[in-house]
Design a protein around this motif. Sequence first.
Motif, short mmCIF file in Angstrom:
data_model
loop_
_atom_site.label_atom_id
_atom_site.label_comp_id
_atom_site.label_asym_id
_atom_site.label_seq_id
_atom_site.Cartn_x
_atom_site.Cartn_y
_atom_site.Cartn_z
N VAL A 46 -3.91 3.23 -4.46
CA VAL A 46 -4.25 4.13 -3.36
C VAL A 46 -3.70 5.55 -3.55
O VAL A 46 -3.97 6.43 -2.72
N LYS A 47 -2.96 5.78 -4.61
CA LYS A 47 -2.39 7.11 -4.83
C LYS A 47 -3.50 8.15 -4.90
O LYS A 47 -4.52 7.96 -5.57
N GLY A 48 -3.29 9.26 -4.19
CA GLY A 48 -4.28 10.33 -4.18
C GLY A 48 -5.36 10.15 -3.14
O GLY A 48 -6.14 11.07 -2.89
N ALA B 264 10.97 9.95 3.05
CA ALA B 264 10.47 9.72 1.69
C ALA B 264 9.33 8.71 1.72
O ALA B 264 9.36 7.76 2.51
N THR B 265 8.35 8.92 0.86
CA THR B 265 7.18 8.04 0.85
C THR B 265 6.95 7.45 -0.54
O THR B 265 7.33 8.04 -1.56
N HIS B 266 6.30 6.31 -0.56
CA HIS B 266 5.95 5.64 -1.81
C HIS B 266 4.56 5.04 -1.66
O HIS B 266 4.18 4.64 -0.54
N ASN C 133 -8.53 7.96 2.87
CA ASN C 133 -9.67 8.79 2.49
C ASN C 133 -10.35 8.21 1.26
O ASN C 133 -9.75 7.40 0.53
N MET C 134 -11.56 8.65 1.01
CA MET C 134 -12.33 8.20 -0.16
C MET C 134 -12.31 6.68 -0.27
O MET C 134 -12.03 6.12 -1.33
N VAL D 277 0.82 -1.20 0.00
CA VAL D 277 0.00 0.00 0.00
C VAL D 277 0.86 1.26 0.00
O VAL D 277 0.71 2.13 -0.85
N SER D 278 1.77 1.34 0.96
CA SER D 278 2.58 2.54 1.09
C SER D 278 3.75 2.25 2.01
O SER D 278 3.72 1.31 2.80
#
Length: 126
Positions: free
Chosen positions: A64-66, A57-59, A84-85, A48-49
């Motif tokens: 799930v982006k955005g 730093a994040t990926h 979210n969403m 997921v992330s």
Amino acid sequence: DVQLQASGGGLVQAGGSLRLSCQVSGFTSDDYAIGWFRQAPGAEREGVSCIMNPDGATHYGDSVKGRFTISSDSAMNTVYLHMNMLKPEDTAVYYCAAANDQAWAKGLRAHEYDYWGQGTLVTVSS
């Protein structure tokens, strides 16, 4: 020993939000990554992330982006996943994990992660 404790799962309606937390302890070095993964029934574990210590730093996985954001406190004792969403297809058991090798960890492949916490169930109703 490195220990990870995930919490914050629950039932939420589609379009809603939820925040997961991962308590991290036991690291003796400063260079590591904390990741979130999820696994739906009958599916493979999906990255997921992740967030890197110490540079932050994040990926993110494409699905799930955005919508999801990973963050941490300053000491990376707690790593959060802000969701979210939310969609029904986000329903899964969510796990936090830790990796000693940041270069491999950013690819969000489960086998590159060395330590795993127990999962927390997220259910998104339609």
